[in-house]
Design a protein around this motif. Structure first.
Motif, PDB file in Angstrom:
ATOM      1  N   PHE A  23      45.125  94.283 130.309  1.00  0.00           N
ATOM      2  CA  PHE A  23      45.701  95.619 130.449  1.00  0.00           C
ATOM      3  C   PHE A  23      44.649  96.682 130.786  1.00  0.00           C
ATOM      4  O   PHE A  23      44.901  97.878 130.647  1.00  0.00           O
ATOM      5  CB  PHE A  23      46.486  96.002 129.192  1.00  0.00           C
ATOM      6  CG  PHE A  23      47.763  95.227 129.061  1.00  0.00           C
ATOM      7  CD1 PHE A  23      48.893  95.609 129.764  1.00  0.00           C
ATOM      8  CD2 PHE A  23      47.823  94.082 128.292  1.00  0.00           C
ATOM      9  CE1 PHE A  23      50.063  94.884 129.694  1.00  0.00           C
ATOM     10  CE2 PHE A  23      48.987  93.344 128.203  1.00  0.00           C
ATOM     11  CZ  PHE A  23      50.110  93.745 128.906  1.00  0.00           C
ATOM     12  N   ARG A  27      45.280 100.715 131.290  1.00  0.00           N
ATOM     13  CA  ARG A  27      44.558 101.747 130.541  1.00  0.00           C
ATOM     14  C   ARG A  27      43.934 102.760 131.498  1.00  0.00           C
ATOM     15  O   ARG A  27      44.008 103.972 131.268  1.00  0.00           O
ATOM     16  CB  ARG A  27      43.494 101.118 129.634  1.00  0.00           C
ATOM     17  CG  ARG A  27      44.064 100.408 128.432  1.00  0.00           C
ATOM     18  CD  ARG A  27      42.997 100.025 127.424  1.00  0.00           C
ATOM     19  NE  ARG A  27      41.978  99.142 127.954  1.00  0.00           N
ATOM     20  CZ  ARG A  27      42.086  97.815 128.020  1.00  0.00           C
ATOM     21  NH1 ARG A  27      43.189  97.219 127.588  1.00  0.00           N
ATOM     22  NH2 ARG A  27      41.099  97.084 128.501  1.00  0.00           N
ATOM     23  N   GLU A  63      51.156 105.216 124.221  1.00  0.00           N
ATOM     24  CA  GLU A  63      51.715 104.607 123.005  1.00  0.00           C
ATOM     25  C   GLU A  63      53.141 104.115 123.272  1.00  0.00           C
ATOM     26  O   GLU A  63      53.506 103.004 122.869  1.00  0.00           O
ATOM     27  CB  GLU A  63      51.699 105.598 121.846  1.00  0.00           C
ATOM     28  CG  GLU A  63      52.277 105.019 120.570  1.00  0.00           C
ATOM     29  CD  GLU A  63      52.346 106.048 119.457  1.00  0.00           C
ATOM     30  OE1 GLU A  63      52.535 105.631 118.312  1.00  0.00           O
ATOM     31  OE2 GLU A  63      52.232 107.263 119.724  1.00  0.00           O
ATOM     32  N   LEU A  66      52.974 100.940 125.267  1.00  0.00           N
ATOM     33  CA  LEU A  66      52.607  99.791 124.427  1.00  0.00           C
ATOM     34  C   LEU A  66      53.807  99.304 123.618  1.00  0.00           C
ATOM     35  O   LEU A  66      54.073  98.101 123.551  1.00  0.00           O
ATOM     36  CB  LEU A  66      51.454 100.163 123.489  1.00  0.00           C
ATOM     37  CG  LEU A  66      50.103 100.386 124.160  1.00  0.00           C
ATOM     38  CD1 LEU A  66      49.099 100.944 123.152  1.00  0.00           C
ATOM     39  CD2 LEU A  66      49.588  99.097 124.786  1.00  0.00           C
ATOM     40  N   ARG A  67      54.534 100.223 123.008  1.00  0.00           N
ATOM     41  CA  ARG A  67      55.677  99.837 122.166  1.00  0.00           C
ATOM     42  C   ARG A  67      56.809  99.194 122.981  1.00  0.00           C
ATOM     43  O   ARG A  67      57.397  98.212 122.553  1.00  0.00           O
ATOM     44  CB  ARG A  67      56.219 101.045 121.412  1.00  0.00           C
ATOM     45  CG  ARG A  67      55.305 101.502 120.313  1.00  0.00           C
ATOM     46  CD  ARG A  67      55.970 102.494 119.380  1.00  0.00           C
ATOM     47  NE  ARG A  67      55.009 103.007 118.427  1.00  0.00           N
ATOM     48  CZ  ARG A  67      54.586 102.348 117.361  1.00  0.00           C
ATOM     49  NH1 ARG A  67      55.044 101.150 117.108  1.00  0.00           N
ATOM     50  NH2 ARG A  67      53.714 102.884 116.533  1.00  0.00           N
ATOM     51  N   VAL A  70      54.577  96.265 126.021  1.00  0.00           N
ATOM     52  CA  VAL A  70      53.590  95.265 125.603  1.00  0.00           C
ATOM     53  C   VAL A  70      53.971  94.619 124.284  1.00  0.00           C
ATOM     54  O   VAL A  70      54.216  93.409 124.216  1.00  0.00           O
ATOM     55  CB  VAL A  70      52.176  95.886 125.527  1.00  0.00           C
ATOM     56  CG1 VAL A  70      51.159  94.841 125.084  1.00  0.00           C
ATOM     57  CG2 VAL A  70      51.785  96.485 126.873  1.00  0.00           C
ATOM     58  N   TRP A  71      54.025  95.388 123.226  1.00  0.00           N
ATOM     59  CA  TRP A  71      54.227  94.814 121.894  1.00  0.00           C
ATOM     60  C   TRP A  71      55.603  94.194 121.709  1.00  0.00           C
ATOM     61  O   TRP A  71      55.786  93.331 120.862  1.00  0.00           O
ATOM     62  CB  TRP A  71      53.969  95.855 120.823  1.00  0.00           C
ATOM     63  CG  TRP A  71      52.570  96.387 120.849  1.00  0.00           C
ATOM     64  CD1 TRP A  71      51.445  95.760 121.327  1.00  0.00           C
ATOM     65  CD2 TRP A  71      52.138  97.659 120.398  1.00  0.00           C
ATOM     66  NE1 TRP A  71      50.353  96.562 121.194  1.00  0.00           N
ATOM     67  CE2 TRP A  71      50.746  97.745 120.623  1.00  0.00           C
ATOM     68  CE3 TRP A  71      52.788  98.740 119.828  1.00  0.00           C
ATOM     69  CZ2 TRP A  71      49.996  98.869 120.279  1.00  0.00           C
ATOM     70  CZ3 TRP A  71      52.048  99.852 119.485  1.00  0.00           C
ATOM     71  CH2 TRP A  71      50.669  99.915 119.704  1.00  0.00           C
ATOM     72  N   ALA A  77      51.752  90.087 124.282  1.00  0.00           N
ATOM     73  CA  ALA A  77      50.974  90.331 123.063  1.00  0.00           C
ATOM     74  C   ALA A  77      50.992  89.065 122.202  1.00  0.00           C
ATOM     75  O   ALA A  77      51.514  89.059 121.092  1.00  0.00           O
ATOM     76  CB  ALA A  77      51.560  91.515 122.305  1.00  0.00           C
ATOM     77  N   THR A  86      50.052 103.123 114.499  1.00  0.00           N
ATOM     78  CA  THR A  86      49.398 104.025 115.449  1.00  0.00           C
ATOM     79  C   THR A  86      49.390 105.450 114.922  1.00  0.00           C
ATOM     80  O   THR A  86      50.263 105.851 114.157  1.00  0.00           O
ATOM     81  CB  THR A  86      50.114 104.022 116.819  1.00  0.00           C
ATOM     82  OG1 THR A  86      51.442 104.518 116.650  1.00  0.00           O
ATOM     83  CG2 THR A  86      50.140 102.644 117.437  1.00  0.00           C
TER      84      THR A  86
END
Length: 94
Positions: A23, A27, A63, A66-67, A70-71, A77, A86
């Motif tokens: 990633f 980023r 954030e 990511l939630r 990704v996560w 993940a 976070t």
């Protein structure tokens, strides 16, 4: 400078690091200025990551990415063990 602090348990650091590295471009596109990966001296199955951003809004947007992207996907993940914690911090003194 706003910093997104992420902390979570992991199953394997090498596996986590490979996923984290995939990633790097995301980023960069999100405006991450600098990142730091930290591990507790007494727990090899835990990481803390600081991501510095130019604005709090950029940190909040990443954030959310990511939630939601990704996560929420075990393939993206694979080393994640549980739900990340976070917080967004602003530097008060340097």
């Amino acid at each position: 400078m706003p910093t997104l602090r992420i902390e979570h348990a992991i199953v394997d650091f090498a596996l986590w690091r490979r996923a984290f590295d995939t990633f790097a471009e995301a980023r960069d596109k999100a405006g991450v200025l600098r990142h730091r990966v930290m591990r507790p001296v007494d727990d090899e199955h835990y990481v803390a990551i600081d991501l510095d951003f130019p604005t709090a809004q950029a940190a909040e947007a990443f954030e959310r990415f990511l939630r939601t992207t990704v996560w929420s996907d075990p393939q993206r993940a694979p080393a994640l063990d549980g739900t990340p914690s976070t917080r967004i911090f602003e530097t008060a003194d340097d």
